[in-house]
Motif scaffolding. Structure first.
Motif, short mmCIF file in Angstrom:
data_model
loop_
_atom_site.label_atom_id
_atom_site.label_comp_id
_atom_site.label_asym_id
_atom_site.label_seq_id
_atom_site.Cartn_x
_atom_site.Cartn_y
_atom_site.Cartn_z
N ALA A 174 0.83 -1.20 0.00
CA ALA A 174 0.00 0.00 0.00
C ALA A 174 0.87 1.25 0.00
CB ALA A 174 -0.94 -0.01 1.20
N VAL A 175 1.86 1.28 0.86
CA VAL A 175 2.75 2.44 0.97
C VAL A 175 3.40 2.75 -0.38
CG1 VAL A 175 4.95 3.23 1.94
CG2 VAL A 175 3.18 2.29 3.44
N PHE A 176 3.90 1.72 -1.05
CA PHE A 176 4.62 1.98 -2.30
C PHE A 176 3.68 2.18 -3.49
CE2 PHE A 176 7.97 0.68 0.46
CZ PHE A 176 8.94 1.63 0.16
N GLU A 177 2.45 1.67 -3.41
CA GLU A 177 1.45 2.00 -4.45
C GLU A 177 1.04 3.46 -4.33
OE1 GLU A 177 -1.88 -0.66 -4.63
OE2 GLU A 177 -0.61 -2.40 -4.96
N ILE A 178 1.03 3.98 -3.12
CA ILE A 178 0.72 5.40 -2.91
C ILE A 178 1.87 6.27 -3.42
CG2 ILE A 178 0.39 7.17 -1.13
CD1 ILE A 178 -1.00 4.88 0.54
N ILE A 179 3.08 5.85 -3.17
CA ILE A 179 4.26 6.64 -3.55
C ILE A 179 4.42 6.75 -5.06
CG2 ILE A 179 6.80 6.64 -3.56
CD1 ILE A 179 6.67 5.52 -0.70
N ALA A 180 4.27 5.64 -5.79
CA ALA A 180 4.63 5.67 -7.21
C ALA A 180 3.81 4.71 -8.04
CB ALA A 180 6.11 5.34 -7.36
N THR A 181 3.76 5.01 -9.33
CA THR A 181 3.07 4.20 -10.33
C THR A 181 4.08 3.82 -11.41
OG1 THR A 181 1.11 5.56 -9.96
CG2 THR A 181 1.11 4.16 -11.92
N PRO A 182 4.09 2.55 -11.82
CA PRO A 182 5.04 2.18 -12.89
C PRO A 182 4.77 2.98 -14.16
CG PRO A 182 3.97 0.23 -11.95
CD PRO A 182 3.27 1.42 -11.39
N LYS A 183 5.85 3.40 -14.83
CA LYS A 183 5.71 4.14 -16.08
C LYS A 183 5.27 3.22 -17.21
CE LYS A 183 8.99 7.85 -15.20
NZ LYS A 183 10.29 8.40 -15.56
#
Length: 156
Positions: A50-59
């Motif tokens: 959850a934390v890293f889905e909030i931080i960034a989205t794959p290009k």
């Protein structure tokens, strides 16, 4: 429907998303998420995801080089272990320029965690927001009928 809440106001976005193991909950400051899982290991994994889905989205969804890091944590109690886990991942992400997107919890009890964290280079992600730390403020970790649940406030 996912509801995203700003720290002081109504929902900013409403849109359909695939089923997530976490949700945003209203809070007067920063970000607060509620994470659920069938067992404690999955709770730690889902919170990190959850934390890293909030931080960034794959290009893009192309195969890129992957890094694997070993994480070992010790703590006096489960709450401390949970916060240490998330903050260690945030620290490693910042220091090494990585975005974590998968985790394998190898060992977990109330005082110890041993895991593998898998990450891609930050250049392959669009950064949405910076999360500085997971906090102890209003932290809740509880066993519920369907497994485990945690609520954690993230300092942004």
């Amino acid at each position: 429907m996912a509801h995203f809440f700003h720290s002081q106001g109504p929902p900013l976005y409403r849109f359909q998303v695939k089923k997530k193991n976490y949700e945003f909950i209203e809070h007067t400051a920063d970000l607060c998420i509620r994470v659920k899982a069938g067992n404690l290991s999955a709770l730690f994994k889902n919170a990190a995801l959850a934390v890293f889905e909030i931080i960034a989205t794959p290009k893009k969804r192309e195969k890129t080089s992957r890094k694997k890091l070993r994480i070992n944590q010790e703590a006096d109690n489960l709450e401390e272990l949970f916060i240490n886990w998330l903050n260690e991942l945030l620290s490693l992400s910042s220091a090494k320029g990585l975005i974590f997107d998968d985790f394998k919890i190898e060992k977990l009890d109330d005082h110890h965690l041993k895991a593998q964290a898998f990450a891609g280079d930050m250049k392959n992600y669009e950064v949405n927001t910076e999360i500085k730390a997971a906090t102890y403020h209003e932290l809740k970790i509880a066993q519920i009928d369907s497994g485990w649940q945690a609520e954690v406030i993230l300092d942004v």
